[in-house]
Motif scaffolding. Structure first.
Motif, short mmCIF file in Angstrom:
data_model
loop_
_atom_site.label_atom_id
_atom_site.label_comp_id
_atom_site.label_asym_id
_atom_site.label_seq_id
_atom_site.Cartn_x
_atom_site.Cartn_y
_atom_site.Cartn_z
N ASP A 1 3.20 -17.35 22.78
CA ASP A 1 2.76 -17.85 24.08
C ASP A 1 2.02 -16.84 24.95
O ASP A 1 1.40 -17.23 25.95
CB ASP A 1 3.97 -18.38 24.87
N TRP A 2 2.11 -15.58 24.63
CA TRP A 2 1.39 -14.58 25.43
C TRP A 2 -0.11 -14.84 25.33
O TRP A 2 -0.60 -15.26 24.27
CB TRP A 2 1.73 -13.18 24.92
N ARG A 3 -0.84 -14.58 26.38
CA ARG A 3 -2.26 -14.93 26.41
C ARG A 3 -3.06 -14.24 25.30
O ARG A 3 -4.09 -14.77 24.85
CB ARG A 3 -2.86 -14.57 27.77
N ASP A 4 -2.60 -13.07 24.85
CA ASP A 4 -3.31 -12.33 23.80
C ASP A 4 -2.54 -12.32 22.49
O ASP A 4 -2.68 -11.39 21.69
CB ASP A 4 -3.57 -10.89 24.26
N HIS A 5 -1.76 -13.35 22.24
CA HIS A 5 -0.91 -13.37 21.04
C HIS A 5 -1.73 -13.31 19.75
O HIS A 5 -1.23 -12.85 18.72
CB HIS A 5 -0.01 -14.61 21.04
N ALA A 6 -2.98 -13.76 19.80
CA ALA A 6 -3.81 -13.74 18.60
C ALA A 6 -4.13 -12.32 18.14
O ALA A 6 -4.57 -12.11 17.01
CB ALA A 6 -5.11 -14.51 18.85
N HIS A 7 -3.91 -11.33 19.00
CA HIS A 7 -4.19 -9.94 18.66
C HIS A 7 -3.00 -9.24 18.00
O HIS A 7 -3.11 -8.08 17.62
CB HIS A 7 -4.59 -9.16 19.91
N VAL A 8 -1.86 -9.93 17.89
CA VAL A 8 -0.63 -9.32 17.36
C VAL A 8 -0.51 -9.57 15.87
O VAL A 8 -0.73 -10.70 15.41
CB VAL A 8 0.62 -9.88 18.08
N ASP A 9 -0.17 -8.54 15.12
CA ASP A 9 0.13 -8.69 13.70
C ASP A 9 1.63 -8.97 13.56
O ASP A 9 2.45 -8.06 13.69
CB ASP A 9 -0.24 -7.41 12.94
N SER A 10 1.96 -10.22 13.29
CA SER A 10 3.37 -10.63 13.25
C SER A 10 4.13 -10.02 12.08
O SER A 10 5.36 -10.09 12.04
CB SER A 10 3.46 -12.16 13.17
N ARG A 11 3.42 -9.39 11.15
CA ARG A 11 4.07 -8.76 10.01
C ARG A 11 4.49 -7.33 10.32
O ARG A 11 5.17 -6.70 9.52
CB ARG A 11 3.14 -8.77 8.80
N ARG A 12 4.05 -6.80 11.48
CA ARG A 12 4.32 -5.40 11.81
C ARG A 12 4.98 -5.32 13.19
O ARG A 12 4.34 -5.12 14.21
CB ARG A 12 3.02 -4.58 11.79
N ILE A 13 6.30 -5.51 13.19
CA ILE A 13 7.07 -5.50 14.43
C ILE A 13 8.19 -4.48 14.32
O ILE A 13 8.97 -4.49 13.36
CB ILE A 13 7.65 -6.89 14.76
N GLY A 14 8.27 -3.60 15.29
CA GLY A 14 9.33 -2.61 15.37
C GLY A 14 10.08 -2.75 16.68
O GLY A 14 9.68 -3.52 17.57
N ALA A 15 11.18 -2.01 16.81
CA ALA A 15 11.98 -2.07 18.04
C ALA A 15 12.55 -0.69 18.34
O ALA A 15 12.93 0.05 17.43
CB ALA A 15 13.10 -3.09 17.90
N PHE A 16 12.60 -0.37 19.63
CA PHE A 16 13.20 0.87 20.11
C PHE A 16 14.25 0.53 21.15
O PHE A 16 14.02 -0.32 22.02
CB PHE A 16 12.15 1.79 20.72
#
Length: 342
Positions: A154-169
């Motif tokens: 839903d974020w306005r720029d979600h098309a720029h995110v690679d959903s296969r590369r998610i990390g967390a800190f």
């Protein structure tokens, strides 16, 4: 030299020149990535039947930045600047107890400069202005999950995110949160015996002050500890409640882990926190032990206003160089996530 040989050598020479040009181009692109500016947005994340979660997103941009206030901090960002780049990796951040999404803004800025999208959320019920749900630890991973879903869908720029590369800190309570999101299953029933044995430790003293005689009665939902399979690598600093993972609670946390410990942490004492996590992980983490650091040194250096109102988290009585630690840690976080989120 015959014509055929000359043609072969010409082709070889052309290929070699092309290869050199490509190397220069890619090297230049990688170098330029570290010199983009940072855009910033504050967002509202749907939170089921509760009010939306307050969150922030940092990301690469070519828009010119300006000094902008964020709580008691000042950051150099381009508010709502257009995003730069495609298929960018995402790192989500979970703050410590009684913190806020702004609590690791320097790490968010460093990662965004390096080409990551970074999203951090206020954990409703465990923020500096609302501690009413602090013992309902299962709420935090759920909120982190909703943050990821919002950024991807839903974020306005979600098309720029690679959903296969998610990390967390995550730091402190945020470290616990990220461990659960990566597959950890804590046993909160271990808190009562821990506090009987260590009544003066911070956690136990805080529970006593709050009038909580037993944590065993907490109404833990049956689906409390759900793994988020979208998270591919995690970094954690001084994770809270580490001992609750002792009985095989991290067997399913198989993603790469970077673990940070402050050698002089007097709030979460060794070996019940960081060391308990290190031992329980199924694969050895990338371990960093920071000599001379205290628990709150994993928070960025404080300005005068925050130091006045929160001296406990801002003071470095032994002259520890917190700024130097953050320069080192942020560089190590960038390297870790670049390597593990390929």
């Amino acid at each position: 030299m015959n014509g055929k040989t000359h043609s072969i050598l010409s082709i070889f020479h052309l290929c070699w020149q092309t290869a050199i040009v490509l190397v220069i181009i890619f090297a230049g692109a990688a170098h330029a990535e570290d010199h983009t500016f940072v855009g910033f947005q504050e967002i509202a994340v749907p939170n089921g039947g509760e009010p939306p979660l307050h969150a922030g997103i940092w990301y690469p941009t070519l828009a010119r930045p300006q000094e902008t206030r964020l709580e008691t901090f000042t950051q150099l960002v381009a508010p709502d600047g257009a995003i730069a780049g495609r298929a960018l990796p995402l790192v989500v951040i979970s703050h410590g107890g009684a913190g806020s999404f702004a609590g690791h803004y320097d790490t968010a800025l460093a990662l965004a400069h390096a080409g990551f999208i970074v999203a951090a959320v206020d954990h409703a019920g465990d923020t500096f202005d609302d501690q009413r749900q602090v013992l309902k630890l299962w709420r935090r991973p759920q909120q982190l999950n909703r943050l990821i879903t919002f950024v991807l869908d839903d974020w306005r720029d979600h098309a720029h995110v690679d959903s296969r590369r998610i990390g967390a800190f995550g730091f402190s309570n945020g470290g616990f949160t990220v461990l659960v999101a990566a597959g950890g299953k804590p046993d909160l029933n271990l808190i009562d015996p821990y506090c009987r044995d260590h009544p003066t430790h911070d956690l136990c003293a805080a529970l006593t002050k709050a009038g909580v005689s037993s944590v065993a009665a907490l109404p833990v939902p049956p689906d409390a500890w759900l793994r988020d399979p979208r998270i591919k690598a995690i970094a954690i600093a001084a994770p809270a409640f580490g001992f609750t993972f002792s009985n095989g609670g991290l067997n399913d946390a198989t993603v790469p882990v970077q673990l940070w410990r402050a050698a002089d942490d007097h709030h979460q004492l060794n070996p019940w926190y960081d060391e308990a996590v290190r031992v329980a992980l199924p694969h050895p983490p990338e371990m960093h032990v920071v000599a001379g650091a205290g628990h709150y040194d994993f928070l960025p250096p404080c300005g005068a206003v925050l130091a006045k109102h929160a001296p406990v988290i801002c003071a470095d009585p032994n002259g520890f160089d917190r700024a130097a630690l953050h320069n080192l840690m942020n560089a190590q976080l960038i390297n870790f996530f670049r390597t593990k989120l390929r």
